[in-house]
Design an enzyme around this catalytic site. Sequence first.
Site, PDB file in Angstrom:
ATOM      1  N   GLU A 223       3.470   3.906   6.136  1.00 54.77           N
ATOM      2  CA  GLU A 223       2.232   3.127   6.006  1.00 54.77           C
ATOM      3  C   GLU A 223       1.232   3.937   5.180  1.00 54.77           C
ATOM      4  OE1 GLU A 223       0.514   0.544   6.171  1.00 54.77           O
ATOM      5  OE2 GLU A 223      -0.369   0.134   8.134  1.00 54.77           O
TER       6      GLU A 223
ATOM      7  N   ASP B 288      -5.860   1.979  10.247  1.00 53.98           N
ATOM      8  CA  ASP B 288      -7.279   1.668  10.436  1.00 53.98           C
ATOM      9  C   ASP B 288      -7.452   1.148  11.865  1.00 53.98           C
ATOM     10  OD1 ASP B 288      -9.893   0.818  10.216  1.00 53.98           O
ATOM     11  OD2 ASP B 288      -9.610  -0.416   8.454  1.00 53.98           O
TER      12      ASP B 288
ATOM     13  N   LYS C 170      -7.401   6.924  10.133  1.00 52.61           N
ATOM     14  CA  LYS C 170      -8.859   6.936  10.348  1.00 52.61           C
ATOM     15  C   LYS C 170      -9.244   7.349  11.762  1.00 52.61           C
ATOM     16  CE  LYS C 170     -10.288   3.702   6.727  1.00 52.61           C
ATOM     17  NZ  LYS C 170     -10.860   2.368   6.418  1.00 52.61           N
TER      18      LYS C 170
ATOM     19  N   THR D  32      -1.886  -3.767  12.419  1.00 54.31           N
ATOM     20  CA  THR D  32      -0.678  -3.984  11.613  1.00 54.31           C
ATOM     21  C   THR D  32       0.505  -3.263  12.262  1.00 54.31           C
ATOM     22  OG1 THR D  32      -2.077  -4.021   9.643  1.00 54.31           O
ATOM     23  CG2 THR D  32       0.294  -3.787   9.290  1.00 54.31           C
ATOM     24  N   LEU D  33       0.309  -1.988  12.574  1.00 59.57           N
ATOM     25  CA  LEU D  33       1.396  -1.198  13.145  1.00 59.57           C
ATOM     26  C   LEU D  33       1.824  -1.715  14.502  1.00 59.57           C
ATOM     27  CD1 LEU D  33       0.516   2.470  12.250  1.00 59.57           C
ATOM     28  CD2 LEU D  33       2.404   1.063  11.415  1.00 59.57           C
TER      29      LEU D  33
ATOM     30  N   GLY E 293       0.766  -1.244   0.000  1.00 57.97           N
ATOM     31  CA  GLY E 293       0.000   0.000   0.000  1.00 57.97           C
ATOM     32  C   GLY E 293       0.793   1.289   0.000  1.00 57.97           C
TER      33      GLY E 293
ATOM     34  N   GLY F 168      -5.105  -0.322  13.512  1.00 51.52           N
ATOM     35  CA  GLY F 168      -3.811  -0.181  14.178  1.00 51.52           C
ATOM     36  C   GLY F 168      -3.129  -1.510  14.451  1.00 51.52           C
TER      37      GLY F 168
ATOM     38  N   ARG G  74      -4.866   0.600  -7.175  1.00 57.83           N
ATOM     39  CA  ARG G  74      -3.655   1.175  -6.566  1.00 57.83           C
ATOM     40  C   ARG G  74      -3.092   2.323  -7.397  1.00 57.83           C
ATOM     41  NH1 ARG G  74      -2.010  -2.083  -2.293  1.00 57.83           N
ATOM     42  NH2 ARG G  74      -2.261  -4.323  -2.526  1.00 57.83           N
TER      43      ARG G  74
HETATM   44  P1  IMP Z   1      -5.009  -1.955  10.305  1.00 57.75           P
HETATM   45  O1  IMP Z   1      -4.108  -3.052  10.745  1.00 57.75           O
HETATM   46  O2  IMP Z   1      -6.467  -2.270  10.563  1.00 57.75           O
HETATM   47  O3  IMP Z   1      -4.622  -0.591  10.853  1.00 57.75           O
HETATM   48  O4  IMP Z   1      -4.960  -1.911   8.721  1.00 57.75           O
HETATM   49  C1  IMP Z   1      -3.902  -1.365   8.050  1.00 57.75           C
HETATM   50  C2  IMP Z   1      -3.826  -1.873   6.629  1.00 57.75           C
HETATM   51  O5  IMP Z   1      -5.095  -2.265   6.122  1.00 57.75           O
HETATM   52  C3  IMP Z   1      -3.358  -0.756   5.729  1.00 57.75           C
HETATM   53  O6  IMP Z   1      -1.973  -0.808   5.559  1.00 57.75           O
HETATM   54  C4  IMP Z   1      -4.087  -1.024   4.436  1.00 57.75           C
HETATM   55  O7  IMP Z   1      -3.309  -1.871   3.596  1.00 57.75           O
HETATM   56  C5  IMP Z   1      -5.328  -1.743   4.845  1.00 57.75           C
HETATM   57  N1  IMP Z   1      -6.480  -0.807   4.924  1.00 57.75           N
HETATM   58  C6  IMP Z   1      -7.065  -0.299   6.020  1.00 57.75           C
HETATM   59  N2  IMP Z   1      -8.072   0.517   5.706  1.00 57.75           N
HETATM   60  C7  IMP Z   1      -8.128   0.542   4.363  1.00 57.75           C
HETATM   61  C8  IMP Z   1      -8.965   1.235   3.399  1.00 57.75           C
HETATM   62  O8  IMP Z   1      -9.858   2.038   3.711  1.00 57.75           O
HETATM   63  N3  IMP Z   1      -8.679   1.000   2.094  1.00 57.75           N
HETATM   64  C9  IMP Z   1      -7.690   0.154   1.673  1.00 57.75           C
HETATM   65  N4  IMP Z   1      -6.886  -0.499   2.523  1.00 57.75           N
HETATM   66  C10 IMP Z   1      -7.109  -0.317   3.855  1.00 57.75           C
HETATM   67 MG    MG Z   2      -4.094  -3.406   1.437  1.00 57.53          MG
END
Ligand code: IMP
Ligand code: MG
Length: 191
Positions: free
Chosen positions: A116, A120, A148, A124-125, A61, A122, A182
């Site tokens: 990143e 969303d 977000k 992943t981070l 991403g 969090g 993308r």
């Molecule tokens: P998290 O672990 O929920 O914070 O998600 C992070 C990862 O999910 C990001 O690096 C994106 O690749 C993917 N992601 C989260 N929200 C979106 C969105 O609205 N559109 C596309 N990818 C998303």
């Molecule tokens: Mg993605």
Amino acid sequence: MSAAPVSVAFTAPADPRLLGRDVRRIAFDAATLNARVRELGAEITSAYPDGDLLVLGLLKGSFVFLADLVREIRRPLHVDFLVASSYGEATVSSGNVKLVYDPETVLEGKHILLVEDIVDSGKTLNTLMGLLGQRSPKSIEICALLHKRIARDLPHPVRFVGFDAPNEFLVGYGLDHAENFRHLPYVASLE
Ligand code: IMP
Ligand code: MG
């Protein structure tokens, strides 16, 4: 005989990049993204007066954002990537974050800037910061294009944020849905 009133229905020309699918609206257009990326580059440049800087992009991403961002950072730096996977083809995080590619670059003693696309939940981070923190970097910070602001548990706050994002599923400028979109030069909300 008078002519029937002409009804004028204006429809914007379809973007040929969209595979015939519609986006709900453009959330951040290309000019807005580019201007903010320039500002972020300047912020990052002045935040790192010395030391080795490794910009670590989270694939896939971040690839568009990172490519633009590093060209706005006016100091020496190295670039590497890592790959984590959590979403598959869904639009909701599975919460099961896997490290699929691990960077070969040594992190020890370096300033690490993890880039990143969007924060969303969090998850992943949080997972990655735990893993990378064990490798004795000099510092470790996060730069996210979009945030977000819904993550309930973010022990390591995001230091550099491009924009607060609406709680919608966003695509473009690196962000995908099932690997599509993308390459859009803007960020759009998916219908
Ligand atoms: P998290 O672990 O929920 O914070 O998600 C992070 C990862 O999910 C990001 O690096 C994106 O690749 C993917 N992601 C989260 N929200 C979106 C969105 O609205 N559109 C596309 N990818 C998303
Ligand atoms: Mg993605």
